[in-house]
Design a protein around this motif. Structure first.
Motif, PDB file in Angstrom:
ATOM      1  N   THR A   1       0.963  -1.289   0.242  1.00 44.63           N
ATOM      2  CA  THR A   1      -0.029  -0.018  -0.195  1.00 44.63           C
ATOM      3  C   THR A   1       1.068   1.317  -0.283  1.00 44.63           C
ATOM      4  N   ALA A   2       0.405   2.278  -0.994  1.00 44.80           N
ATOM      5  CA  ALA A   2       1.269   3.857  -0.910  1.00 44.80           C
ATOM      6  C   ALA A   2       1.550   4.267   0.699  1.00 44.80           C
ATOM      7  N   LYS A   3       0.503   4.237   1.143  1.00 40.81           N
ATOM      8  CA  LYS A   3       0.672   4.761   2.893  1.00 40.81           C
ATOM      9  C   LYS A   3       1.253   4.046   3.563  1.00 40.81           C
ATOM     10  N   LYS A   4       1.062   3.270   3.616  1.00 40.08           N
ATOM     11  CA  LYS A   4       1.989   2.339   4.923  1.00 40.08           C
ATOM     12  C   LYS A   4       2.604   0.819   4.291  1.00 40.08           C
ATOM     13  N   PRO A   5       3.347   0.384   3.686  1.00 38.91           N
ATOM     14  CA  PRO A   5       3.727  -0.086   2.738  1.00 38.91           C
ATOM     15  C   PRO A   5       4.641  -1.277   3.803  1.00 38.91           C
ATOM     16  N   ALA A   6       4.598  -1.472   4.893  1.00 35.30           N
ATOM     17  CA  ALA A   6       5.281  -2.547   6.343  1.00 35.30           C
ATOM     18  C   ALA A   6       4.423  -2.538   6.956  1.00 35.30           C
ATOM     19  N   ILE A   7       2.895  -2.291   6.731  1.00 38.52           N
ATOM     20  CA  ILE A   7       2.072  -2.802   7.924  1.00 38.52           C
ATOM     21  C   ILE A   7       1.378  -4.001   7.423  1.00 38.52           C
ATOM     22  N   ALA A   8       1.259  -4.992   7.440  1.00 40.51           N
ATOM     23  CA  ALA A   8       0.500  -6.233   6.943  1.00 40.51           C
ATOM     24  C   ALA A   8      -0.344  -6.323   7.419  1.00 40.51           C
ATOM     25  N   ALA A   9      -0.791  -7.676   7.143  1.00 44.89           N
ATOM     26  CA  ALA A   9      -2.647  -7.631   7.051  1.00 44.89           C
ATOM     27  C   ALA A   9      -3.282  -7.822   8.041  1.00 44.89           C
ATOM     28  N   TRP A  10      -2.500  -8.469   8.882  1.00 46.67           N
ATOM     29  CA  TRP A  10      -2.827  -8.115  10.556  1.00 46.67           C
ATOM     30  C   TRP A  10      -2.693  -7.712  11.308  1.00 46.67           C
ATOM     31  N   GLY A  11      -1.725  -5.804  11.689  1.00 49.38           N
ATOM     32  CA  GLY A  11      -1.283  -5.618  11.420  1.00 49.38           C
ATOM     33  C   GLY A  11      -0.018  -5.282  11.750  1.00 49.38           C
ATOM     34  N   ASP A  12       1.327  -6.177  11.676  1.00 49.35           N
ATOM     35  CA  ASP A  12       2.280  -6.383  11.671  1.00 49.35           C
ATOM     36  C   ASP A  12       3.248  -5.472  11.345  1.00 49.35           C
ATOM     37  N   GLU A  13       4.041  -4.830  12.078  1.00 48.19           N
ATOM     38  CA  GLU A  13       4.597  -4.048  10.982  1.00 48.19           C
ATOM     39  C   GLU A  13       5.880  -4.557  10.762  1.00 48.19           C
ATOM     40  N   LEU A  14       6.122  -4.986   9.300  1.00 47.29           N
ATOM     41  CA  LEU A  14       7.312  -5.239   8.841  1.00 47.29           C
ATOM     42  C   LEU A  14       8.664  -4.968   8.612  1.00 47.29           C
ATOM     43  N   LYS A  15       9.633  -5.035   9.204  1.00 47.65           N
ATOM     44  CA  LYS A  15      11.239  -4.129   9.094  1.00 47.65           C
ATOM     45  C   LYS A  15      12.348  -5.741   8.786  1.00 47.65           C
ATOM     46  N   PRO A  16      12.897  -5.143   7.515  1.00 49.18           N
ATOM     47  CA  PRO A  16      14.005  -5.478   6.798  1.00 49.18           C
ATOM     48  C   PRO A  16      14.679  -6.631   7.688  1.00 49.18           C
ATOM     49  N   GLY A  17      15.082  -7.849   7.790  1.00 48.00           N
ATOM     50  CA  GLY A  17      15.301  -9.140   8.594  1.00 48.00           C
ATOM     51  C   GLY A  17      14.791  -9.843   8.922  1.00 48.00           C
ATOM     52  N   MET A  18      13.191  -9.278   8.948  1.00 47.19           N
ATOM     53  CA  MET A  18      12.351 -10.682   9.828  1.00 47.19           C
ATOM     54  C   MET A  18      12.058 -11.011   8.561  1.00 47.19           C
ATOM     55  N   ARG A  19      11.794 -12.395   9.729  1.00 49.47           N
ATOM     56  CA  ARG A  19      11.662 -13.928   8.544  1.00 49.47           C
ATOM     57  C   ARG A  19      10.222 -14.186   8.619  1.00 49.47           C
ATOM     58  N   ALA A  20       9.273 -13.303   7.922  1.00 47.89           N
ATOM     59  CA  ALA A  20       7.994 -13.325   7.703  1.00 47.89           C
ATOM     60  C   ALA A  20       8.045 -13.770   6.038  1.00 47.89           C
ATOM     61  N   ILE A  21       6.081 -14.243   6.933  1.00 49.60           N
ATOM     62  CA  ILE A  21       5.648 -14.146   5.235  1.00 49.60           C
ATOM     63  C   ILE A  21       4.373 -14.480   5.189  1.00 49.60           C
ATOM     64  N   ALA A  22       3.625 -14.176   3.704  1.00 49.49           N
ATOM     65  CA  ALA A  22       2.356 -13.852   4.076  1.00 49.49           C
ATOM     66  C   ALA A  22       1.923 -15.732   3.404  1.00 49.49           C
ATOM     67  N   VAL A  23       0.171 -15.983   4.048  1.00 52.61           N
ATOM     68  CA  VAL A  23       0.122 -16.536   3.642  1.00 52.61           C
ATOM     69  C   VAL A  23      -0.739 -16.245   2.680  1.00 52.61           C
ATOM     70  N   SER A  24      -1.328 -17.900   1.477  1.00 60.56           N
ATOM     71  CA  SER A  24      -2.846 -17.095   0.702  1.00 60.56           C
ATOM     72  C   SER A  24      -4.154 -17.791   1.827  1.00 60.56           C
ATOM     73  N   ARG A  25      -5.690 -17.415   1.627  1.00 68.39           N
ATOM     74  CA  ARG A  25      -6.240 -17.671   2.509  1.00 68.39           C
ATOM     75  C   ARG A  25      -6.906 -18.520   2.869  1.00 68.39           C
ATOM     76  N   ASP A  26      -7.237 -19.809   1.711  1.00 68.97           N
ATOM     77  CA  ASP A  26      -7.177 -20.736   2.186  1.00 68.97           C
ATOM     78  C   ASP A  26      -6.182 -22.143   2.830  1.00 68.97           C
ATOM     79  N   LEU A  27      -4.783 -21.913   3.263  1.00 69.94           N
ATOM     80  CA  LEU A  27      -3.828 -22.005   4.303  1.00 69.94           C
ATOM     81  C   LEU A  27      -4.100 -21.880   5.285  1.00 69.94           C
ATOM     82  N   ILE A  28      -4.884 -20.538   5.489  1.00 65.93           N
ATOM     83  CA  ILE A  28      -5.373 -19.498   6.922  1.00 65.93           C
ATOM     84  C   ILE A  28      -6.796 -20.680   7.502  1.00 65.93           C
ATOM     85  N   GLU A  29      -7.607 -21.067   6.204  1.00 65.46           N
ATOM     86  CA  GLU A  29      -8.494 -22.058   6.684  1.00 65.46           C
ATOM     87  C   GLU A  29      -8.287 -23.635   7.260  1.00 65.46           C
TER      88      GLU A  29
END
Length: 126
Positions: free
Chosen positions: A37-65
């Motif tokens: 997103t243009a306004k807050k590119p480091a804020i993830a969908a659950w509200g986490d703030e992503l920072k370079p060096g973090m070991r983070a992933i996004a998952v597809s919605r079917d995997l969440i289910e």
């Protein structure tokens, strides 16, 4: 003394975490405005703030289910360490993860699309 030593050795080998396995497709993404997103590119969908060096992933919605939800720990075949689910992908994706690579767009492009990657995942710590 010997019984205490044996008990501690047997406890060290017991892994209380149940790791589930799954094959997925994998891509990589960055915290830059044109990818998120243009306004807050480091804020993830659950509200986490992503920072370079973090070991983070996004998952597809079917995997969440399937239980691969916010905070779940993930081991990715061919990649070091354990990643944490911090983001979710657009509803159009299925059976896919997106690996966070900070602001290193070149590394994300080099990673490309990997098919049939084996992941192991465990429920979030309580």
């Amino acid at each position: 003394m010997l019984s205490l030593l044996c008990a501690s050795v047997s406890l060290a080998h017991a892994d209380p975490v149940e790791w589930k396995e799954l094959n997925v497709s994998a891509t990589a993404y960055n915290s830059v405005p044109w990818q998120t997103t243009a306004k807050k590119p480091a804020i993830a969908a659950w509200g986490d703030e992503l920072k370079p060096g973090m070991r983070a992933i996004a998952v597809s919605r079917d995997l969440i289910e399937q239980g691969l939800t916010h905070g779940a720990r993930v081991k990715i075949e061919g990649m070091p360490g354990v990643y944490v689910v911090r983001d979710k992908m657009n509803r159009r994706w299925r059976k896919k993860i997106d690996i966070y690579m900070g602001k290193d767009v070149a590394a994300a492009r080099e990673f490309g699309i990997q098919h049939d990657i084996r992941i192991s995942w465990a429920e979030p710590d309580s």
